[in-house]
Write a protein that holds these residues in place. Structure first.
Motif, PDB file in Angstrom:
ATOM      1  N   ALA A  91      -5.388   9.920  -4.201  1.00  0.00           N
ATOM      2  CA  ALA A  91      -4.307   9.970  -5.185  1.00  0.00           C
ATOM      3  C   ALA A  91      -4.803   9.920  -6.626  1.00  0.00           C
ATOM      4  O   ALA A  91      -3.994   9.852  -7.558  1.00  0.00           O
ATOM      5  CB  ALA A  91      -3.346   8.810  -4.947  1.00  0.00           C
TER       6      ALA A  91
ATOM      7  N   GLU B 129       0.121   5.657  -0.607  1.00  0.00           N
ATOM      8  CA  GLU B 129      -1.026   6.546  -0.404  1.00  0.00           C
ATOM      9  C   GLU B 129      -1.977   6.491  -1.607  1.00  0.00           C
ATOM     10  O   GLU B 129      -1.607   6.896  -2.702  1.00  0.00           O
ATOM     11  CB  GLU B 129      -0.513   7.973  -0.186  1.00  0.00           C
ATOM     12  CG  GLU B 129      -1.593   8.960   0.176  1.00  0.00           C
ATOM     13  CD  GLU B 129      -1.083  10.400   0.049  1.00  0.00           C
ATOM     14  OE1 GLU B 129       0.139  10.602  -0.069  1.00  0.00           O
ATOM     15  OE2 GLU B 129      -1.936  11.291   0.043  1.00  0.00           O
ATOM     16  N   GLY B 130      -3.169   5.936  -1.423  1.00  0.00           N
ATOM     17  CA  GLY B 130      -4.164   5.882  -2.500  1.00  0.00           C
ATOM     18  C   GLY B 130      -3.878   4.858  -3.575  1.00  0.00           C
ATOM     19  O   GLY B 130      -4.571   4.810  -4.590  1.00  0.00           O
TER      20      GLY B 130
ATOM     21  N   HIS C   5       0.827  -1.201   0.000  1.00  0.00           N
ATOM     22  CA  HIS C   5       0.000   0.000   0.000  1.00  0.00           C
ATOM     23  C   HIS C   5       0.863   1.252   0.000  1.00  0.00           C
ATOM     24  O   HIS C   5       1.796   1.368   0.777  1.00  0.00           O
ATOM     25  CB  HIS C   5      -0.928   0.020   1.215  1.00  0.00           C
ATOM     26  CG  HIS C   5      -1.901  -1.113   1.208  1.00  0.00           C
ATOM     27  ND1 HIS C   5      -3.037  -1.110   0.430  1.00  0.00           N
ATOM     28  CD2 HIS C   5      -1.889  -2.297   1.849  1.00  0.00           C
ATOM     29  CE1 HIS C   5      -3.684  -2.236   0.603  1.00  0.00           C
ATOM     30  NE2 HIS C   5      -3.013  -2.986   1.453  1.00  0.00           N
TER      31      HIS C   5
END
Ligand code: MD6
Ligand code: FE
Length: 207
Positions: free
Chosen positions: A176, A11-12, A9
Motif C-alpha cells: 500500500a 491492507e498494508g 490492520h
C-alpha cells in the motif's frame, strides 16, 4: 494511563491506537522547539495554490513544495538553515512503531510536521518523493481528531474512513506504500494538548 494497544490492520496499513500516549507531551514540546527555529508555513503547490495545512520539518531532509515542484531539501528555504535535528524522542517512537507494524530497522531521515487548524484539509495524494519505497512511513497524530481517507492504487478507488485521534500512530508500507490518501477538513475543536489544532508527524526514509 494504559493506552489500548490493539492494532487494527488494513491492507498494508496498521493503526496503533494510543501508541504515543506516553510521549505525547514530550512530542508536543519538541514540536514547539522545532517551530521556533523553522516556523510552520503554508507552502505553494506547483499549480500555484497555497496549502491549507501549515508545514515544517525536522531531520536531515525536509519535504517542500513550491512552484517548481515537490522535493526534499537539506535546508529550510525560509531561513537558509538546515532543518532542526530530529529529536531522540521522535526517532525512538518512529522506530518502535515501525517494529510493531512489522518493519524492522526503520531509519527515518525526514519528519514532515503538518499543522491543521479547523477547516484545513489534505486532498487525496500519494507519497512518492522518497527514494526508497521499501521503507514504511510512520505517522503520528497529536491533538484534535481527524478523518483519514484511505483509498487504493488509483485516485478513483473507493476510500475508507479511519478516525485518527490524539496519540494514534499509523505504520504504512509494503503493497500500500503508494496508495492514495488524504484528510477531511478538520472540525472545530479545542484540545487540551494542542488547542485549536491537529499536528501530524510523518517519518520517512527520503534519501
Ligand atoms: C495527515 N498524512 O495525517 C496526513 N502520508 O495529516 C499523510 O499524508 C500520510 O499519515 C503517508 C503515510 C501516512 C500519512
Ligand atoms: Fe501522505
Amino acid at each position: 494511563m494504559t493506552p489500548d494497544l490493539f492494532p487494527e490492520h488494513f491492507e498494508g496499513l496498521t493503526r496503533l491506537p494510543g501508541f504515543a500516549a506516553g510521549t505525547a507531551m514530550e512530542l508536543w514540546a519538541a514540536v514547539q522547539n522545532i517551530e521556533a527555529a523553522a516556523p510552520f508555513r503554508q507552502m505553494v503547490t506547483p499549480w500555484g495554490k497555497s496549502m491549507s495545512v501549515g508545514m515544517t520539518n525536522c531531520g536531515a531532509a525536509g519535504w517542500i513544495t513550491d512552484r517548481t515542484g515537490y522535493r526534499y531539501t537539506a535546508t529550510d528555504p525560509e531561513t537558509g538553515q538546515t532543518w532542526p535535528a530530529m529529536p531522540e524522542v521522535f526517532l525512538k517512537l518512529a522506530q518502535d512503531a515501525a517494529t510493531h507494524g512489522g518493519f524492522q530497522n526503520f531509519t527515518p531521515d525526514a519528519c514532515l510536521i503538518n499543522r491543521y487548524t479547523p477547516g484545513a484539509r489534505m486532498t487525496l495524494h500519494q507519497d512518492r518523493n522518497e527514494r526508497d519505497f521499501d521503507a514504511p512511513i510512520v505517522s503520528v497524530s497529536l491533538g484534535l481528531p481527524a478523518t483519514f481517507l484511505w483509498g487504493g492504487a488509483a485516485r478513483t478507488d473507493k476510500t475508507n474512513h479511519i478516525l485518527l485521534e490524539n496519540s494514534d500512530v499509523l505504520v504504512w508500507g509494503g503493497p500500500a506504500r503508494l496508495y492514495f490518501h488524504g484528510i477531511l477538513p478538520l472540525k472545530e475543536g479545542d484540545h487540551p494538548l494542542t488547542g485549536r489544532a491537529r499536528i501530524n508527524l510523518t517519518f520517512r526514509k527520503a534519501m
